[in-house]
Design a protein around this motif. Structure first.
Motif, PDB file in Angstrom:
ATOM      1  N   UNK A  36      48.557  31.611  42.468  1.00 56.02           N
ATOM      2  CA  UNK A  36      48.180  32.929  41.969  1.00 56.02           C
ATOM      3  C   UNK A  36      48.538  33.019  40.488  1.00 56.02           C
ATOM      4  N   UNK A  37      47.575  33.484  39.696  1.00 54.82           N
ATOM      5  CA  UNK A  37      47.770  33.763  38.284  1.00 54.82           C
ATOM      6  C   UNK A  37      47.478  35.244  38.060  1.00 54.82           C
ATOM      7  N   UNK A  38      47.892  35.736  36.918  1.00 52.01           N
ATOM      8  CA  UNK A  38      47.527  37.103  36.550  1.00 52.01           C
ATOM      9  C   UNK A  38      47.296  37.194  35.055  1.00 52.01           C
ATOM     10  N   UNK A  39      46.483  38.173  34.692  1.00 56.47           N
ATOM     11  CA  UNK A  39      46.198  38.416  33.277  1.00 56.47           C
ATOM     12  C   UNK A  39      46.202  39.914  33.030  1.00 56.47           C
ATOM     13  N   UNK A  92      44.975  41.767  36.388  1.00 54.17           N
ATOM     14  CA  UNK A  92      44.004  41.161  37.295  1.00 54.17           C
ATOM     15  C   UNK A  92      44.645  39.891  37.839  1.00 54.17           C
ATOM     16  N   UNK A  93      44.691  39.773  39.136  1.00 55.21           N
ATOM     17  CA  UNK A  93      45.301  38.627  39.792  1.00 55.21           C
ATOM     18  C   UNK A  93      44.195  37.666  40.249  1.00 55.21           C
ATOM     19  N   UNK A 116      42.090  43.459  40.912  1.00 50.80           N
ATOM     20  CA  UNK A 116      42.908  44.290  40.033  1.00 50.80           C
ATOM     21  C   UNK A 116      44.051  44.936  40.796  1.00 50.80           C
ATOM     22  N   UNK A 117      45.239  44.793  40.249  1.00 51.34           N
ATOM     23  CA  UNK A 117      46.428  45.465  40.764  1.00 51.34           C
ATOM     24  C   UNK A 117      46.916  46.420  39.686  1.00 51.34           C
ATOM     25  N   UNK A 118      47.012  47.691  40.037  1.00 54.75           N
ATOM     26  CA  UNK A 118      47.487  48.706  39.101  1.00 54.75           C
ATOM     27  C   UNK A 118      48.717  49.368  39.681  1.00 54.75           C
TER      28      UNK A 118
END
Length: 121
Positions: A36-39, A92-93, A116-118
């Motif tokens: 898992x990556x996120x930006x 965004x994951x 998207x995780x908010x």
């Protein structure tokens, strides 16, 4: 051809939890890593958590003790349980897989479309 389909993102309050899922399908002979990556907006993509086919895990320092990565090899699915979420986890994951293709037997990489995780009150 392999596709990764992510699910589980959304809006959550600080301190809350979310569980992301990523299912791989297609011409899979075997899967090595599923990560898992996120930006976050205005930032570079970063590694959040990684898991090998043997179950070894690795986490970014910022999520250690709060996030847990796991995988179901029979379902070619990886999960990311996120607890004690903070506003700075907003991003965004993306799911990533390094796999061996069942037709060519080549080792290839594939990315999911992102979810998207908010984290906000």
């Amino acid at each position: 051809q392999v596709q990764l389909v992510e699910s589980g993102g959304g809006l959550v309050q600080p301190g809350g939890s979310l569980r992301l899922s990523c299912a791989a399908s297609g011409t899979i002979f075997s899967i090595n890593a599923m990560n898992w990556y996120r930006q976050a907006p205005g930032k570079e993509r970063e590694l959040v958590a990684a898991i090998t086919n043997g179950g070894s895990t690795n986490y970014a320092d910022s999520v250690k003790g709060r996030f847990t990565i796991s995988r179901d090899n029979a379902k070619n699915t990886v999960y990311l349980q996120m607890n004690s979420l903070k506003p700075e986890d907003t991003a965004v994951y993306y799911c990533y897989s390094h796999y061996r293709d069942s037709r060519s037997y080549r080792y290839l990489e594939v990315w999911g479309q992102g979810t998207l995780v908010t984290v906000s009150s």
